[in-house]
Design a protein around this motif. Structure first.
Motif, PDB file in Angstrom:
ATOM      1  N   ALA A  22      16.914  26.810  42.625  1.00  0.00           N
ATOM      2  CA  ALA A  22      17.581  25.554  42.983  1.00  0.00           C
ATOM      3  C   ALA A  22      19.073  25.755  43.164  1.00  0.00           C
ATOM      4  CB  ALA A  22      17.317  24.501  41.909  1.00  0.00           C
ATOM      5  N   VAL A  23      19.709  26.498  42.265  1.00  0.00           N
ATOM      6  CA  VAL A  23      21.147  26.752  42.381  1.00  0.00           C
ATOM      7  C   VAL A  23      21.455  27.464  43.694  1.00  0.00           C
ATOM      8  CG1 VAL A  23      23.056  28.121  41.433  1.00  0.00           C
ATOM      9  CG2 VAL A  23      21.660  26.706  39.921  1.00  0.00           C
ATOM     10  N   ALA A  24      20.672  28.483  44.009  1.00  0.00           N
ATOM     11  CA  ALA A  24      20.893  29.220  45.259  1.00  0.00           C
ATOM     12  C   ALA A  24      20.694  28.321  46.472  1.00  0.00           C
ATOM     13  CB  ALA A  24      19.953  30.425  45.321  1.00  0.00           C
ATOM     14  N   THR A  25      19.686  27.465  46.431  1.00  0.00           N
ATOM     15  CA  THR A  25      19.399  26.581  47.568  1.00  0.00           C
ATOM     16  C   THR A  25      20.453  25.499  47.707  1.00  0.00           C
ATOM     17  OG1 THR A  25      17.025  26.975  47.278  1.00  0.00           O
ATOM     18  CG2 THR A  25      17.660  25.086  48.619  1.00  0.00           C
ATOM     19  N   PHE A  26      20.842  24.868  46.611  1.00  0.00           N
ATOM     20  CA  PHE A  26      21.884  23.839  46.674  1.00  0.00           C
ATOM     21  C   PHE A  26      23.209  24.433  47.143  1.00  0.00           C
ATOM     22  CE2 PHE A  26      19.393  21.456  43.249  1.00  0.00           C
ATOM     23  CZ  PHE A  26      18.925  20.494  44.134  1.00  0.00           C
ATOM     24  N   ALA A  42      11.285  29.112  47.238  1.00  0.00           N
ATOM     25  CA  ALA A  42      12.183  30.152  46.749  1.00  0.00           C
ATOM     26  C   ALA A  42      11.842  30.574  45.321  1.00  0.00           C
ATOM     27  CB  ALA A  42      13.627  29.653  46.813  1.00  0.00           C
ATOM     28  N   ALA A  43      11.338  29.624  44.538  1.00  0.00           N
ATOM     29  CA  ALA A  43      10.969  29.927  43.153  1.00  0.00           C
ATOM     30  C   ALA A  43       9.593  30.563  43.040  1.00  0.00           C
ATOM     31  CB  ALA A  43      11.008  28.652  42.314  1.00  0.00           C
ATOM     32  N   GLY A  44       8.827  30.504  44.123  1.00  0.00           N
ATOM     33  CA  GLY A  44       7.485  31.069  44.090  1.00  0.00           C
ATOM     34  C   GLY A  44       6.497  30.209  43.337  1.00  0.00           C
TER      35      GLY A  44
END
Length: 213
Positions: A22-26, A42-44
């Motif tokens: 979530a941090v990477a996506t945000f 992304a988290a699988g």
């Protein structure tokens, strides 16, 4: 993805996995553009699992803010060399701040670029982080300066550090290292702060003080 999502992991590890994604996506997409589908991918894991653990996009974003804020605060506190000279304490605190933001650019982007601009309630959570760091810096300066009022110095120093880290995040390659950023702000700030520590006031500030007296 179904196989990855079905692997049994401890709850804390699964939540860490989701928050990392979530941090990477945000950070990359921004709060409004980021979707729960791409965070889950992304988290699988499956999107229902993200909702099961973190309830909603708002709560997921808040969880990201709280985690990154706690990590930044801990980095600064742990870096400060307790019992050292005021100059050394300032240097070690700045180094801790800039090395952390340089090593965690996505987390810094969530705190500095996203949470503060999306609006409430997220901006309020970042304001709490900022207040904690300002209070910590003020306590260090108070210990060095005695009874003098250091609130203005603490706010100015934290604001300068935030601005410099924000600039570094978008600076062209090669980006400055955390140590280089800390050295830049140390050079800029210490000449004035050292006067506060010793009780000396020089230049225009001294002239204005003399007129007031």
């Amino acid at each position: 993805m179904a196989a990855a999502g079905s692997r049994r992991l401890p709850r804390a590890e699964r939540e860490r996995q989701m928050l990392d994604a979530a941090v990477a996506t945000f950070a990359r997409r921004g709060y409004r553009a980021a979707s729960m589908d791409e965070i889950a991918e992304a988290a699988g894991v499956s999107k229902p699992l993200v909702y099961l653990y973190l309830n909603s996009k708002d709560e997921l974003f808040s969880a990201c803010i709280r985690r990154e804020a706690a990590a930044l605060t801990a980095a600064v506190r742990d870096a400060v060399e307790v019992g050292a000279t005021p100059e050394r304490q300032l240097w070690s605190g700045l180094l801790g701040f800039f090395e952390h933001t340089a090593a965690h650019p996505d987390g810094w982007a969530v705190l500095y670029s996203q949470a503060r601009t999306v609006g409430e309630p997220f901006a309020a959570e970042v304001a709490v982080l900022r207040s904690e760091i300002v209070d910590f810096v003020a306590a260090l300066l108070t210990a060095a300066c005695g009874s003098r009022d250091v609130a203005a110095y603490a706010h100015a120093l934290v604001g300068a550090a935030e601005s410099l880290a924000g600039w570094a995040a978008t600076a062209p390659d090669p980006a400055p290292t955390g140590r280089e950023l800390a050295a830049s702000l140390m050079t800029f700030a210490w000449s004035g702060l050292s006067q506060a520590v010793t009780g000396r006031v020089e230049g225009p500030a001294r002239e204005e003080s003399g007129r007031a007296g």
